[in-house]
Design an enzyme around this catalytic site. Structure first.
Site, PDB file in Angstrom:
ATOM      1  N   LYS A 269       0.839  -1.205   0.000  1.00  0.00           N
ATOM      2  CA  LYS A 269       0.000   0.000   0.000  1.00  0.00           C
ATOM      3  C   LYS A 269       0.875   1.257   0.000  1.00  0.00           C
ATOM      4  CE  LYS A 269      -1.579   1.479   4.173  1.00  0.00           C
ATOM      5  NZ  LYS A 269      -1.297   2.860   4.583  1.00  0.00           N
ATOM      6  N   ASN A 270       1.869   1.274   0.900  1.00  0.00           N
ATOM      7  CA  ASN A 270       2.650   2.504   1.061  1.00  0.00           C
ATOM      8  C   ASN A 270       3.644   2.747  -0.076  1.00  0.00           C
ATOM      9  OD1 ASN A 270       1.197   3.084   3.291  1.00  0.00           O
ATOM     10  ND2 ASN A 270       2.769   2.501   4.775  1.00  0.00           N
TER      11      ASN A 270
ATOM     12  N   CYS B 282      -4.033  13.097  13.360  1.00  0.00           N
ATOM     13  CA  CYS B 282      -4.773  11.854  13.179  1.00  0.00           C
ATOM     14  C   CYS B 282      -4.572  10.992  14.408  1.00  0.00           C
ATOM     15  CB  CYS B 282      -4.352  11.135  11.907  1.00  0.00           C
ATOM     16  SG  CYS B 282      -2.763  10.346  12.040  1.00  0.00           S
TER      17      CYS B 282
ATOM     18  N   ARG C  62       1.340  14.692  13.338  1.00  0.00           N
ATOM     19  CA  ARG C  62       1.773  14.483  11.954  1.00  0.00           C
ATOM     20  C   ARG C  62       1.739  15.738  11.075  1.00  0.00           C
ATOM     21  NH1 ARG C  62      -0.661   9.007   9.668  1.00  0.00           N
ATOM     22  NH2 ARG C  62       1.204   9.042   8.383  1.00  0.00           N
ATOM     23  N   PRO C  63       2.601  16.701  11.354  1.00  0.00           N
ATOM     24  CA  PRO C  63       2.642  17.913  10.521  1.00  0.00           C
ATOM     25  C   PRO C  63       3.216  17.625   9.126  1.00  0.00           C
ATOM     26  CG  PRO C  63       4.440  17.924  12.105  1.00  0.00           C
ATOM     27  CD  PRO C  63       3.600  16.712  12.412  1.00  0.00           C
TER      28      PRO C  63
ATOM     29  N   ASP D  36       5.216  20.148   7.665  1.00  0.00           N
ATOM     30  CA  ASP D  36       6.148  21.269   7.503  1.00  0.00           C
ATOM     31  C   ASP D  36       7.371  20.911   6.649  1.00  0.00           C
ATOM     32  OD1 ASP D  36       6.642  19.561   9.748  1.00  0.00           O
ATOM     33  OD2 ASP D  36       8.227  20.924  10.409  1.00  0.00           O
TER      34      ASP D  36
ATOM     35  N   ASP E   9       5.230   0.660  11.806  1.00  0.00           N
ATOM     36  CA  ASP E   9       4.000   0.027  11.312  1.00  0.00           C
ATOM     37  C   ASP E   9       3.875  -1.433  11.748  1.00  0.00           C
ATOM     38  OD1 ASP E   9       3.319   2.394  10.156  1.00  0.00           O
ATOM     39  OD2 ASP E   9       3.835   1.819   8.105  1.00  0.00           O
TER      40      ASP E   9
ATOM     41  N   ARG F  34      -8.368  -0.566   4.910  1.00  0.00           N
ATOM     42  CA  ARG F  34      -7.454   0.436   4.334  1.00  0.00           C
ATOM     43  C   ARG F  34      -6.108  -0.172   3.972  1.00  0.00           C
ATOM     44  NH1 ARG F  34      -7.089   5.996   7.469  1.00  0.00           N
ATOM     45  NH2 ARG F  34      -5.737   6.265   5.685  1.00  0.00           N
TER      46      ARG F  34
END
Ligand code: EPZ
Length: 427
Positions: free
Chosen positions: A22-23, A120, A125-126, A128, A310, A402
């Protein structure tokens, strides 16, 4: 709302085919925004996040065609007619990886308007680092009404970008953007995850000039345009690690077809210390316990090649019934222990102190109704359910949809007693 029921105590035996990652597939699909030529990806997993990315790209004007041959899906994308450069809040809110359209859109189309994703379940989880990096390549960026508004009417220009922190997404966004920037870009302290190497290989197949694959220093020589490619998505190392733990927790013996040992070295190393044996086969990786019980091992999550965040929830589930204690430390995300209270409800003994969780192995877990608020936390409860006495009912199955393709099928084909209930009963 669908639920999953697991009756624990069955040993997993047989084989499990590992899907495309997926990633890897999510950033790969965004490369369609970098060229007007057709791109085809093979081994694209059938997952809710892939559907979300398909919808987002379609909304930008990308033509998407999906084909099924046997159990494998291929997706063909053509971005010859980009009609809209906005990634709306409703899609970005659903899936943070939507922010990966930012780099490609601004690089090829000179503009992009992408909703800020917000926090989330696993942390703030920015983004920037994505924004600063693109600014260094010459994009003008403003934040307006919750959107990142980026402009580069004359295109991007290569630069030296040193990331203060390792970020998978920021590395991917910058890598795609730099492929079409004028001149040379250096990405220093870049993430080294295999999904980034897969993206770089795909870009090279499209005509990009990239050196330093697999290292923390990527050198990109920008080109004027990129062409089409046919690229197979790399195997999902997180799915492989998850099933390896499912096999170990049930004292099973399973061949993971398509699993790549070199992508999960940190995982097999931890699991080997815990008493799990891995052997490479012509088709993948065979997993079984060495002999006897599992033993507690300390684990710390780190960027690749370290132990992946993960798989932190899953290794914690594995350690709940191991002999002795295990200290599990999460260094990537600040709020990734949501599975702890649920595992505790199943009889696990876990104490959290800041970023570390002390797991003391117990003799048995017991089934319970459980739920979790993210993908990996949810699957850790499935692992616990596989070994627990009695029935575990997992709510909020949409999290699993997901990221785990055909999870109940894959596990039941190896002997697990697991089924999906779609009776609409309340959580
Ligand atoms: C990717 O997320 C994965 N998602 C995540 O997978 C994975 O957990 C994560 O990498 C770490 O390996 C995809 O590939 C689609 P990061 P990403 O940028 O890119 C901080 C799953 O379960 N940071 O490497 O968003 C950030 O807050 C998921 O499949 C900044 O501070 O992760 C975090 O603490 C969830 N500023 C750390 O860096 C930024 O601009 C690493 O995040 C970007 C990140």
């Amino acid at each position: 709302m669908d639920r999953i029921r697991i009756r624990g105590g069955k040993t997993l035996k047989g084989e499990i085919r590992i899907s495309g990652a997926k990633n890897a597939a999510l950033p790969l699909m965004c490369t369609a925004l970098l060229t007007d030529k057709e791109i085809r990806f093979d081994r694209v997993p059938d997952l809710a996040d892939i559907t979300t990315m398909t919808n987002l790209l379609a909304q930008h004007g990308v033509e998407v065609t999906t084909k099924l041959s046997g159990k494998e899906r291929s997706v063909t994308l053509c971005g010859s007619n980009i009609t809209d450069t906005t990634a709306p809040y409703d899609l970005v809110r659903k899936m943070r990886a939507s922010v990966l359209v930012l780099g490609p859109l601004v690089a090829r189309h000179g503009q992009a308007r992408v909703s800020l994703p917000g926090g989330c379940a696993i942390g703030t989880r920015p983004v920037d680092l994505h924004i600063k990096g693109l600014q260094q390549l010459g994009a003008e960026i403003d934040l307006q009404e919750g959107y990142i508004v980026a402009r580069a009417p004359k295109g991007l220009t290569g630069a030296e970008v040193t990331f203060p922190k390792v970020s998978v997404g920021a590395t991917e966004n910058l890598l795609m953007a730099a492929a079409l920037a004028k001149g040379e870009t250096h990405l220093i302290n870049a993430a080294r995850e295999p999904e980034i190497t897969d993206l770089a290989k795909c870009l090279i197949g499209m005509g990009a000039k990239i050196e330093g694959l697999g290292t923390d220093h990527l050198k990109i020589q920008g080109v004027d345009s990129l062409h089409g490619v046919n690229h197979p998505v790399v195997a999902d190392r997180i799915e492989a690690g998850t099933y390896a733990m499912a096999v170990a927790i049930t004292n099973g013996d399973v061949e993971l077809i398509g699993a790549q040992h070199d992508l999960i070295g940190s995982v097999t190393s931890v699991m080997s210390q815990a008493g799990v044996e891995f052997s490479e086969t012509p088709r993948g990786l065979r997993v079984k316990r060495t002999n006897g019980d599992l033993v507690g091992v300390d684990v710390m999550t780190e960027p690749f090649p370290g132990f992946p965040t993960d798989l932190q929830a899953q290794v914690m589930a594995l350690m709940t019934t191991a002999q002795g204690a295990s200290m599990i430390t999460e260094t990537i995300f600040e709020n990734r222990f949501m599975h702890v209270p649920e595992l505790t409800r199943m009889g696990a003994s876990i104490n959290v102190h800041g970023a570390s969780a002390m797991v003391r192995g117990v003799k048995r877990l017991t089934g319970a109704p459980v739920m979790a608020t993210d993908l990996r936390a949810s699957v850790s409860l499935v692992l616990a359910g596989l070994v627990a006495e009695g029935d575990t009912i997992l709510n909020r199955v949409y999290h699993l949809d997901r990221g785990y393709e055909r999870l109940t099928h894959k596990l039941s084909a190896c002997g697990a007693e697991i089924e999906r209930l779609s009776d609409g009963a309340a959580e």
